[in-house]
Design a protein around this motif. Structure first.
Motif, PDB file in Angstrom:
ATOM      1  N   TYR B 200      48.157  43.657  39.504  1.00 39.97           N
ATOM      2  CA  TYR B 200      47.317  43.492  40.682  1.00 39.97           C
ATOM      3  C   TYR B 200      46.055  44.322  40.470  1.00 39.97           C
ATOM      4  O   TYR B 200      46.047  45.228  39.636  1.00 39.97           O
ATOM      5  CB  TYR B 200      48.041  43.971  41.950  1.00 39.97           C
ATOM      6  N   VAL B 201      45.009  43.995  41.207  1.00 40.56           N
ATOM      7  CA  VAL B 201      43.761  44.756  41.094  1.00 40.56           C
ATOM      8  C   VAL B 201      43.710  45.750  42.256  1.00 40.56           C
ATOM      9  O   VAL B 201      43.767  45.339  43.413  1.00 40.56           O
ATOM     10  CB  VAL B 201      42.539  43.822  41.149  1.00 40.56           C
ATOM     11  N   PRO B 202      43.613  47.046  41.962  1.00 35.49           N
ATOM     12  CA  PRO B 202      43.529  48.014  43.069  1.00 35.49           C
ATOM     13  C   PRO B 202      42.307  47.759  43.943  1.00 35.49           C
ATOM     14  O   PRO B 202      41.367  47.074  43.540  1.00 35.49           O
ATOM     15  CB  PRO B 202      43.420  49.358  42.346  1.00 35.49           C
ATOM     16  N   GLU B 203      42.352  48.330  45.127  1.00 36.53           N
ATOM     17  CA  GLU B 203      41.314  48.084  46.130  1.00 36.53           C
ATOM     18  C   GLU B 203      40.471  49.333  46.374  1.00 36.53           C
ATOM     19  O   GLU B 203      40.970  50.458  46.279  1.00 36.53           O
ATOM     20  CB  GLU B 203      41.993  47.743  47.467  1.00 36.53           C
ATOM     21  N   GLY B 204      39.220  49.118  46.735  1.00 38.40           N
ATOM     22  CA  GLY B 204      38.405  50.202  47.269  1.00 38.40           C
ATOM     23  C   GLY B 204      37.792  51.122  46.221  1.00 38.40           C
ATOM     24  O   GLY B 204      37.982  50.950  45.020  1.00 38.40           O
ATOM     25  N   ALA B 205      37.040  52.115  46.707  1.00 40.37           N
ATOM     26  CA  ALA B 205      36.452  53.123  45.827  1.00 40.37           C
ATOM     27  C   ALA B 205      37.561  54.069  45.397  1.00 40.37           C
ATOM     28  O   ALA B 205      38.373  54.479  46.219  1.00 40.37           O
ATOM     29  CB  ALA B 205      35.364  53.893  46.562  1.00 40.37           C
ATOM     30  N   THR B 206      37.622  54.409  44.115  1.00 43.85           N
ATOM     31  CA  THR B 206      38.733  55.250  43.647  1.00 43.85           C
ATOM     32  C   THR B 206      38.201  56.533  43.001  1.00 43.85           C
ATOM     33  O   THR B 206      37.123  56.561  42.432  1.00 43.85           O
ATOM     34  CB  THR B 206      39.638  54.516  42.643  1.00 43.85           C
ATOM     35  N   HIS B 207      39.024  57.587  43.109  1.00 40.26           N
ATOM     36  CA  HIS B 207      38.578  58.898  42.658  1.00 40.26           C
ATOM     37  C   HIS B 207      39.582  59.599  41.750  1.00 40.26           C
ATOM     38  O   HIS B 207      39.393  60.753  41.401  1.00 40.26           O
ATOM     39  CB  HIS B 207      38.279  59.783  43.873  1.00 40.26           C
ATOM     40  N   HIS B 208      40.682  58.935  41.426  1.00 37.90           N
ATOM     41  CA  HIS B 208      41.718  59.610  40.633  1.00 37.90           C
ATOM     42  C   HIS B 208      42.250  58.718  39.525  1.00 37.90           C
ATOM     43  O   HIS B 208      43.386  58.279  39.577  1.00 37.90           O
ATOM     44  CB  HIS B 208      42.886  60.053  41.529  1.00 37.90           C
ATOM     45  N   GLY B 209      41.441  58.429  38.542  1.00 36.60           N
ATOM     46  CA  GLY B 209      41.935  57.648  37.410  1.00 36.60           C
ATOM     47  C   GLY B 209      42.483  58.563  36.334  1.00 36.60           C
ATOM     48  O   GLY B 209      42.257  59.773  36.357  1.00 36.60           O
ATOM     49  N   ALA B 211      42.024  59.294  32.589  1.00 40.64           N
ATOM     50  CA  ALA B 211      41.147  59.068  31.436  1.00 40.64           C
ATOM     51  C   ALA B 211      40.265  57.833  31.619  1.00 40.64           C
ATOM     52  O   ALA B 211      39.928  57.152  30.663  1.00 40.64           O
ATOM     53  CB  ALA B 211      41.971  58.939  30.158  1.00 40.64           C
ATOM     54  N   GLY B 212      39.915  57.537  32.862  1.00 37.78           N
ATOM     55  CA  GLY B 212      39.068  56.391  33.129  1.00 37.78           C
ATOM     56  C   GLY B 212      39.101  56.100  34.615  1.00 37.78           C
ATOM     57  O   GLY B 212      39.845  56.741  35.358  1.00 37.78           O
ATOM     58  N   THR B 213      38.283  55.137  35.023  1.00 39.65           N
ATOM     59  CA  THR B 213      38.170  54.846  36.440  1.00 39.65           C
ATOM     60  C   THR B 213      38.676  53.431  36.698  1.00 39.65           C
ATOM     61  O   THR B 213      38.351  52.514  35.948  1.00 39.65           O
ATOM     62  CB  THR B 213      36.694  54.960  36.870  1.00 39.65           C
ATOM     63  N   TYR B 214      39.468  53.258  37.755  1.00 38.01           N
ATOM     64  CA  TYR B 214      40.017  51.934  38.042  1.00 38.01           C
ATOM     65  C   TYR B 214      38.913  50.916  38.240  1.00 38.01           C
ATOM     66  O   TYR B 214      37.881  51.216  38.842  1.00 38.01           O
ATOM     67  CB  TYR B 214      40.909  51.986  39.285  1.00 38.01           C
ATOM     68  N   ALA B 215      39.150  49.722  37.725  1.00 37.18           N
ATOM     69  CA  ALA B 215      38.242  48.618  37.976  1.00 37.18           C
ATOM     70  C   ALA B 215      38.635  48.014  39.326  1.00 37.18           C
ATOM     71  O   ALA B 215      39.727  47.488  39.479  1.00 37.18           O
ATOM     72  CB  ALA B 215      38.370  47.567  36.871  1.00 37.18           C
ATOM     73  N   THR B 216      37.762  48.156  40.317  1.00 42.48           N
ATOM     74  CA  THR B 216      37.987  47.529  41.616  1.00 42.48           C
ATOM     75  C   THR B 216      36.673  46.880  42.023  1.00 42.48           C
ATOM     76  O   THR B 216      35.611  47.240  41.511  1.00 42.48           O
ATOM     77  CB  THR B 216      38.383  48.548  42.708  1.00 42.48           C
ATOM     78  N   GLN B 217      36.760  45.968  42.966  1.00 40.59           N
ATOM     79  CA  GLN B 217      35.535  45.283  43.390  1.00 40.59           C
ATOM     80  C   GLN B 217      34.536  46.282  43.969  1.00 40.59           C
ATOM     81  O   GLN B 217      33.342  46.221  43.700  1.00 40.59           O
ATOM     82  CB  GLN B 217      35.872  44.197  44.422  1.00 40.59           C
ATOM     83  N   GLU B 218      35.050  47.234  44.745  1.00 38.40           N
ATOM     84  CA  GLU B 218      34.167  48.210  45.374  1.00 38.40           C
ATOM     85  C   GLU B 218      33.536  49.127  44.319  1.00 38.40           C
ATOM     86  O   GLU B 218      32.343  49.437  44.390  1.00 38.40           O
ATOM     87  CB  GLU B 218      34.957  49.015  46.419  1.00 38.40           C
ATOM     88  N   ASN B 219      34.324  49.566  43.350  1.00 43.57           N
ATOM     89  CA  ASN B 219      33.756  50.390  42.280  1.00 43.57           C
ATOM     90  C   ASN B 219      32.674  49.623  41.522  1.00 43.57           C
ATOM     91  O   ASN B 219      31.643  50.197  41.143  1.00 43.57           O
ATOM     92  CB  ASN B 219      34.850  50.852  41.316  1.00 43.57           C
ATOM     93  N   PHE B 220      32.912  48.333  41.300  1.00 44.17           N
ATOM     94  CA  PHE B 220      31.899  47.506  40.624  1.00 44.17           C
ATOM     95  C   PHE B 220      30.605  47.517  41.438  1.00 44.17           C
ATOM     96  O   PHE B 220      29.516  47.683  40.901  1.00 44.17           O
ATOM     97  CB  PHE B 220      32.377  46.047  40.495  1.00 44.17           C
ATOM     98  N   ARG B 221      30.747  47.323  42.739  1.00 50.31           N
ATOM     99  CA  ARG B 221      29.570  47.239  43.602  1.00 50.31           C
ATOM    100  C   ARG B 221      28.792  48.555  43.584  1.00 50.31           C
ATOM    101  O   ARG B 221      27.568  48.580  43.443  1.00 50.31           O
ATOM    102  CB  ARG B 221      30.009  46.915  45.039  1.00 50.31           C
ATOM    103  N   ILE B 222      29.538  49.675  43.694  1.00 46.62           N
ATOM    104  CA  ILE B 222      28.894  50.994  43.737  1.00 46.62           C
ATOM    105  C   ILE B 222      28.103  51.240  42.452  1.00 46.62           C
ATOM    106  O   ILE B 222      26.944  51.674  42.478  1.00 46.62           O
ATOM    107  CB  ILE B 222      29.963  52.099  43.915  1.00 46.62           C
ATOM    108  N   MET B 223      28.725  50.928  41.318  1.00 44.53           N
ATOM    109  CA  MET B 223      28.060  51.227  40.047  1.00 44.53           C
ATOM    110  C   MET B 223      26.874  50.312  39.797  1.00 44.53           C
ATOM    111  O   MET B 223      25.835  50.754  39.311  1.00 44.53           O
ATOM    112  CB  MET B 223      29.080  51.139  38.908  1.00 44.53           C
ATOM    113  N   ARG B 224      26.997  49.034  40.166  1.00 47.69           N
ATOM    114  CA  ARG B 224      25.873  48.124  39.949  1.00 47.69           C
ATOM    115  C   ARG B 224      24.678  48.564  40.815  1.00 47.69           C
ATOM    116  O   ARG B 224      23.525  48.546  40.357  1.00 47.69           O
ATOM    117  CB  ARG B 224      26.295  46.675  40.260  1.00 47.69           C
ATOM    118  N   ALA B 225      24.966  48.986  42.040  1.00 55.65           N
ATOM    119  CA  ALA B 225      23.881  49.453  42.920  1.00 55.65           C
ATOM    120  C   ALA B 225      23.218  50.690  42.328  1.00 55.65           C
ATOM    121  O   ALA B 225      21.988  50.827  42.331  1.00 55.65           O
ATOM    122  CB  ALA B 225      24.434  49.748  44.315  1.00 55.65           C
ATOM    123  N   ALA B 226      24.029  51.596  41.775  1.00 56.19           N
ATOM    124  CA  ALA B 226      23.480  52.825  41.184  1.00 56.19           C
ATOM    125  C   ALA B 226      22.614  52.496  39.978  1.00 56.19           C
ATOM    126  O   ALA B 226      21.566  53.109  39.751  1.00 56.19           O
ATOM    127  CB  ALA B 226      24.623  53.757  40.771  1.00 56.19           C
TER     128      ALA B 226
END
Lengths: 298, 526
Positions: B200-209, B211-226
């Motif tokens: 399954y794909v985790p949801e929302g902004a994540t802060h505890h990966g 050795a890496g950061t979870y791929a989520t739709q919200e994380n994608f959005r945050i990084m693309r905006a940045a």
């Protein structure tokens, strides 16, 4: 472990030589500079050593780090101060450049005022030699004459397969390939949330030589309780002929093996190569193993 | 300009491609004949389902998982999820798929495959909903083209590709923006260890990966905006990369399209070989995800570099070429154009071997000349990085030199602290200085680089190509699935009926419908 080669009088400076960095005051350290050691140090230099730059006893080291300070004289001064507190005297900031607007990268060369007393070096002894994969494979071929079967799982409610996957998956961890990479290891990874009875059943069916369990969740000591339960279940079901039991996880203390009823515990930062080397060591040196193997496979 | 330095025989090259097509053919048929739970979930994501069931006892379960699992229980997935879902939506008199998902979780929905007029109506509604999702993907593609036109592409080739991986998306933003300011053209946010094995794909902004950061739709959005923010500042469009791999590959591809990611790691065999994911699951998920990438204008990055971390980089050099040819074929079949095929390879030959650098040049040049229009991805040494950071820095310098000398397109910046720590801020800075120096000092050296026609480099390249043809012949005869089962790639043996996620593979029935596949295959947007 004693490594003294030349026992001799302790130089007077050693008594005042701080052994930890952070508390070091340059003022104290400077009284034991490299040039005023005299004959006493020459006698005992194999016990007391300093880093070697281009002259015995010069204590020269290099160091680089980044400070969260904008580039400029203030950053260089800050670097100087840190180096001094770390026991470098004199310290030379030989290079500094900005990384973005907020950080400065520095390279420092200098002489450390500390002495190393080789008598006080304590090394954590690994009870087994670290072997490269080729040797692990060769040893298994030579001694077992068949593949060594490893069954891995996350037991109980723990769904964090990070640890077991890092050790087992070929992808591996810290630049080392996982156990799947070893030709002579047969790896059965049962994944997450495996119950203890299920694990025992599978280990028996697969004729496991070793069982690896990973425990990440530590709420209410779940990792300890689960591991004990597992060890007890294997003892009960298989007695003497149980496979080698290995537990791992970031919150385990390697000293806890006996208490948990397993053969070995691996803590944070363990790499697949260490586990593979241990398995080979344990199975080739354990007197019970040939009997178990012979019986199981008769 | 550099074409033809190796004097490759066009006949041999054509044979290699023909063999790759023959080897891949049966696998494409297999992919067409099956669907997977992940493809069906991806379809629902395109149709607009977002969010997760936070009331579920095992934590947040995405709504798409709840719905697909329930449909499977009630009427199976062999007809696809779209018909039962859109039929239920009308039948229940609900207006949104999220309401339907909530009702599903509450056990109020009974799914069945509709017939006759009901079927036609459900199919039409499903197509309309999925088409809306795809139009968002299309708009994002157009937006990217507009922004590239406005801010520009990087001034140089290769593009400089940097990885960030803190586990916390907010920290990633800081690191990514700094990396872009320091010269990175492409930012990859590496995923948390083990995400590829989550179904399954985790949801929302994540802060505890890990050795890496979870791929989520919200994380994608945050990084693309940045990255949009920093692109404007540095005056070039900084691209964002993530990983469409693992058990949720089709869904991640859809999320990438919806959030305007620019490149995706997407290899036809990586999951099988390195994550022990079922081969059929992988090939089905692969095909769908590549169709989505083709539509979204995303450049894929394939993972051949990984083979060389397990197999020997000299003995196994031809397996890289074989895999590149297969990835090319699978890519084309799924609709990807050459400019979207970031075929991978790596600088992994043991530096203690004599002529190791010459062999690296031969292999890199072979890839360049076989795939002249593909944005080749050049991966740095990892296997022979020992913790001796000084030697590592030198090795990375030679890697950079090989990259510019052989015209590589995307250069993943090597870290001298590879295998030591996650890179310090300063490690990244020093690594970029290394790249800048080599680009500045030798960026145009390719102009003067003419390997001797009978020399070592040319001979070595010819040898690798001929081994490639031999191996492809064997694979085409034995079947690709058998070759994978036999350990041909990366030394891993993966039988077709083994591996994770195989329970999520479903044989399609006669009346299978998937509006996403229909729209992707025809290019329609209504």
């Amino acid at each position: 472990m004693t490594t003294t080669i030349l026992p001799g009088p302790v130089p007077s400076s050693a008594a005042t030589e701080p052994t930890t960095g952070p508390k070091t005051e340059p003022k104290i350290a400077s009284t034991t500079g490299p040039t005023d050691q005299g004959a006493a140090e020459r006698d005992t230099r194999k016990r007391y050593v300093r880093p070697y730059g281009d002259t015995t006893g010069d204590g020269m080291v290099q160091m680089s780090f980044t400070l969260p300070v904008p580039h400029g004289p203030r950053a260089e001064g800050a670097a100087q101060q840190l180096a001094a507190k770390m026991g470098m005297d004199p310290a030379m900031v030989v290079h500094a450049h900005p990384i973005g607007p907020d950080f400065t990268f520095v390279v420092v060369y200098g002489s450390v005022t500390h002495l190393v007393d080789l008598d006080e070096v304590r090394v954590v002894e690994r009870e087994f030699p670290l072997l490269p994969p080729t040797e692990v494979n060769a040893t298994i071929r030579r001694t077992l004459r068949r593949k060594l079967t490893v069954v891995g799982a996350c037991i109980g409610t723990d769904a964090h397969t990070v640890g077991i996957d890092a050790i087992l998956n070929i992808k591996g961890f810290a630049g080392e390939k996982g156990l799947e990479y070893y030709r002579e290891l047969r790896v059965v990874n049962l994944g997450a949330q495996v119950s203890v009875p299920e694990l025992v059943k599978r280990a028996r069916a697969e004729r496991a030589d070793a069982v690896l369990v990973s425990q990440v969740v530590t709420q209410r000591d779940a990792h300890i309780l689960n591991t004990r339960e597992m060890a007890a279940a294997f003892r009960e079901a298989m007695g003497e002929h149980r496979p080698l039991l290995v537990a791992g996880g970031p919150r385990f203390d390697p000293m806890m093996a006996g208490e948990l009823g397993v053969d070995r515990v691996f803590g944070r930062g363990t790499t697949p190569g260490e586990v593979a080397s241990y398995l080979v060591h344990a199975i080739t040196t354990s007197p019970a193993e040939p009997a178990t193997a012979g019986k199981a496979r008769a | 300009m550099r074409r033809g330095l190796l004097g490759l025989d066009p006949e041999v090259v054509a044979t290699a491609r023909r063999l790759a097509a023959r080897a891949a053919g049966p696998v494409v048929e297999l992919a067409r004949a099956h669907t997977t739970v992940a493809v069906e979930r991806a379809t629902l994501r395109l149709a607009g389902i977002t969010g997760a069931d936070s009331a579920h006892r095992s934590g947040d379960v995405p709504w798409v998982n709840r719905v697909v699992d329930t449909v499977r229980e009630h009427c199976g997935l062999e007809h696809g999820v779209a018909l039962p879902v859109f039929h239920a939506l009308t039948e229940q008199g609900l207006t949104s798929l999220t309401e339907l998902a909530e009702a599903t979780a509450a056990g109020q929905v009974s799914y069945r495959v509709p017939e006759g007029r009901e079927r036609t109506r459900a199919a039409r509604a499903a197509r309309a909903a999925v088409a809306r999702g795809l139009r968002t993907v299309d708009r994002n593609r157009a937006q990217r083209e507009k922004l590239v036109a406005r801010w520009g592409d990087p001034a140089q080739r290769p593009w400089i590709y940097l990885i960030v991986a803190t586990g916390d998306i907010d920290e990633d933003v800081v690191q990514a923006q700094n990396a872009a300011r320091a010269g990175a053209d492409v930012i990859a946010v590496i995923r948390s260890t083990g995400q590829s094995l989550l179904d399954y794909v985790p949801e929302g902004a994540t802060h505890h990966g890990f050795a890496g950061t979870y791929a989520t739709q919200e994380n994608f959005r945050i990084m693309r905006a940045a990255l949009d923010e920093v692109s404007r500042e540095v005056g070039r469009y900084v691209r964002l990369t993530n990983y469409a791999s693992g058990l949720c590959m089709p869904e991640i591809a859809v999320l990438a399209g919806l959030q305007r990611l620019d490149m995706m790691l997407n290899d036809s065999m990586y999951g099988i070989l390195f994550r022990d994911i079922n081969p059929i699951r992988t090939f089905v998920d692969q095909r769908f995800s590549r169709q989505v990438h083709a539509r979204a204008g995303i450049i894929i990055n394939t993972g051949e570099d990984n083979y060389l971390t397990t197999a020997d980089a000299v003995d196994g050099a031809h397996t890289v070429t074989v895999s590149q040819l297969l990835n090319e074929h699978f890519g084309h079949e799924a609709g990807l154009a050459d400019w979207q095929l970031g075929l991978g390879h790596a600088f992994e030959i043991n530096p203690d071997l004599p002529d190791s650098f010459r062999m690296e040049l031969a292999h890199a040049l072979l890839a360049r000349e076989l795939f002249p229009d593909a944005p080749l991805k050049w991966m740095p040494p990892t296997k022979h990085m020992t913790g001796d950071v000084f030697r590592g820095y030198l090795l990375d310098g030679f890697f950079n030199l090989a990259g510019v000398l052989t015209g590589q397109s995307i250069l993943l910046v090597g870290m001298m602290t590879e295998a030591v720590v996650t890179p310090f801020l300063s490690d990244r800075d020093l690594a970029l200085a290394n790249v800048r120096y080599v680009l500045g000092a030798a960026g145009n050296l390719a102009e003067d680089f003419r390997p001797e026609p009978d020399g070592f480099i040319v001979k070595r390249a010819h040898q690798v190509l001929s081994e490639t043809v031999d191996l492809l012949e064997r694979i085409a005869d034995d079947g690709l699935l058998n070759a994978i089962a036999g350990g041909t790639f990366g030394l891993m043996r993966r039988p077709a009926d083994g591996g994770r996620g195989r329970e999520g593979v479903i044989v399609k029935a006669e009346g299978y419908r998937n509006p996403a596949v229909e729209l992707l295959e025809t290019g329609a947007s209504r």
